[in-house]
Enzyme design. Structure first.
Site, PDB file in Angstrom:
ATOM      1  N   ASN A   1     -13.927  62.817 117.744  1.00 20.51           N
ATOM      2  CA  ASN A   1     -13.993  62.369 119.123  1.00 20.51           C
ATOM      3  C   ASN A   1     -15.425  62.534 119.608  1.00 20.51           C
ATOM      4  O   ASN A   1     -15.990  63.625 119.503  1.00 20.51           O
ATOM      5  CB  ASN A   1     -13.041  63.196 120.003  1.00 20.51           C
ATOM      6  CG  ASN A   1     -11.588  62.936 119.655  1.00 20.51           C
ATOM      7  OD1 ASN A   1     -11.211  61.800 119.385  1.00 20.51           O
ATOM      8  ND2 ASN A   1     -10.778  63.987 119.654  1.00 20.51           N
TER       9      ASN A   1
ATOM     10  N   HIS B   1     -19.718  70.766 120.052  1.00 17.97           N
ATOM     11  CA  HIS B   1     -20.270  71.094 118.739  1.00 17.97           C
ATOM     12  C   HIS B   1     -19.494  70.160 117.817  1.00 17.97           C
ATOM     13  O   HIS B   1     -18.274  70.314 117.663  1.00 17.97           O
ATOM     14  CB  HIS B   1     -20.032  72.574 118.408  1.00 17.97           C
ATOM     15  CG  HIS B   1     -20.588  73.026 117.082  1.00 17.97           C
ATOM     16  ND1 HIS B   1     -21.405  74.147 116.964  1.00 17.97           N
ATOM     17  CD2 HIS B   1     -20.426  72.535 115.833  1.00 17.97           C
ATOM     18  CE1 HIS B   1     -21.721  74.322 115.683  1.00 17.97           C
ATOM     19  NE2 HIS B   1     -21.128  73.351 114.972  1.00 17.97           N
TER      20      HIS B   1
ATOM     21  N   HIS C   1     -17.319  68.073 115.515  1.00 17.94           N
ATOM     22  CA  HIS C   1     -16.270  68.523 114.604  1.00 17.94           C
ATOM     23  C   HIS C   1     -15.446  67.333 114.140  1.00 17.94           C
ATOM     24  O   HIS C   1     -15.305  66.341 114.850  1.00 17.94           O
ATOM     25  CB  HIS C   1     -15.379  69.570 115.279  1.00 17.94           C
ATOM     26  CG  HIS C   1     -14.895  69.168 116.635  1.00 17.94           C
ATOM     27  ND1 HIS C   1     -15.704  69.249 117.753  1.00 17.94           N
ATOM     28  CD2 HIS C   1     -13.727  68.643 117.060  1.00 17.94           C
ATOM     29  CE1 HIS C   1     -15.037  68.813 118.810  1.00 17.94           C
ATOM     30  NE2 HIS C   1     -13.832  68.423 118.422  1.00 17.94           N
TER      31      HIS C   1
HETATM   32  P1  AMP Z   1     -11.985  67.579 120.747  1.00 18.56           P
HETATM   33  O1  AMP Z   1     -11.022  67.200 121.834  1.00 18.56           O
HETATM   34  O2  AMP Z   1     -12.139  66.528 119.695  1.00 18.56           O
HETATM   35  O3  AMP Z   1     -13.311  68.054 121.314  1.00 18.56           O
HETATM   36  O4  AMP Z   1     -11.309  68.774 119.996  1.00 18.56           O
HETATM   37  C1  AMP Z   1     -11.519  70.118 120.294  1.00 18.56           C
HETATM   38  C2  AMP Z   1     -10.458  70.870 119.534  1.00 18.56           C
HETATM   39  O5  AMP Z   1     -10.850  72.225 119.436  1.00 18.56           O
HETATM   40  C3  AMP Z   1      -9.075  70.837 120.192  1.00 18.56           C
HETATM   41  O6  AMP Z   1      -8.135  70.265 119.290  1.00 18.56           O
HETATM   42  C4  AMP Z   1      -8.797  72.321 120.460  1.00 18.56           C
HETATM   43  O7  AMP Z   1      -7.443  72.653 120.269  1.00 18.56           O
HETATM   44  C5  AMP Z   1      -9.697  73.013 119.463  1.00 18.56           C
HETATM   45  N1  AMP Z   1     -10.121  74.356 119.814  1.00 18.56           N
HETATM   46  C6  AMP Z   1     -10.693  74.759 120.973  1.00 18.56           C
HETATM   47  N2  AMP Z   1     -10.991  76.072 120.921  1.00 18.56           N
HETATM   48  C7  AMP Z   1     -10.609  76.501 119.691  1.00 18.56           C
HETATM   49  C8  AMP Z   1     -10.640  77.772 119.024  1.00 18.56           C
HETATM   50  N3  AMP Z   1     -11.138  78.869 119.613  1.00 18.56           N
HETATM   51  N4  AMP Z   1     -10.151  77.849 117.770  1.00 18.56           N
HETATM   52  C9  AMP Z   1      -9.639  76.747 117.168  1.00 18.56           C
HETATM   53  N5  AMP Z   1      -9.590  75.531 117.724  1.00 18.56           N
HETATM   54  C10 AMP Z   1     -10.055  75.412 118.982  1.00 18.56           C
HETATM   55 ZN    ZN Z   2     -22.355  75.160 118.454  1.00 19.37          ZN
END
Ligand code: AMP
Ligand code: ZN
Length: 112
Positions: free
Chosen positions: A87, A98, A100
């Site tokens: 995304n 960050h 991912h």
């Molecule tokens: P996005 O919406 O693509 O930015 O995805 C961010 C993702 O990070 C979401 O699916 C969250 O559930 C996940 N997320 C946020 N904080 C954490 C965390 N501390 N550990 C693991 N996943 C996380």
């Molecule tokens: Zn970072």
């Protein structure tokens, strides 16, 4: 980077369920999974989003995709299949800046 939750995961400042790590990337379970397998693969270098990929840092993106198959094997979804999602920005719903890649599987996935 200060105040980046995923940098804190890399630095072990906050806990996570790490499933793969090497010198360039780390993969851990998403805390709010949308499927039976939901892993986030991130570069250790702080890159805010796919819009911040450059000629210099692009090799880590290739490394992430080259390692995704290994992580799929670790998670037991290499035969059943999976989806890799990034995304980027507001309209895509990016919440953590960050970069991912979501590795999602373990069930039949709907599209879109
Ligand atoms: P996005 O919406 O693509 O930015 O995805 C961010 C993702 O990070 C979401 O699916 C969250 O559930 C996940 N997320 C946020 N904080 C954490 C965390 N501390 N550990 C693991 N996943 C996380
Ligand atoms: Zn970072």
């Amino acid at each position: 980077m200060d105040n980046c939750i995923f940098c804190k995961i890399i630095n072990r400042e906050i806990p996570s369920d790490i499933v793969y790590e090497d010198d360039k990337i780390i993969a851990f379970k998403d805390v709010n999974p949308v499927a039976p397998v939901h892993v986030l693969i991130i570069p250790k270098e702080h890159i805010a989003s796919a819009m911040d990929i450059t000629e210099e840092n692009a090799p880590v993106v290739a490394h992430i995709f080259n390692t995704a198959k290994k992580i799929a094997e670790i998670m037991g979804i290499e035969k059943s299949g999976f989806r890799i999602v990034n995304n980027c920005g507001e309209n895509a719903g990016q919440t953590v800046f960050h970069m991912h890649f979501h590795l999602i599987g373990g069930k039949t996935l709907l599209w879109p």
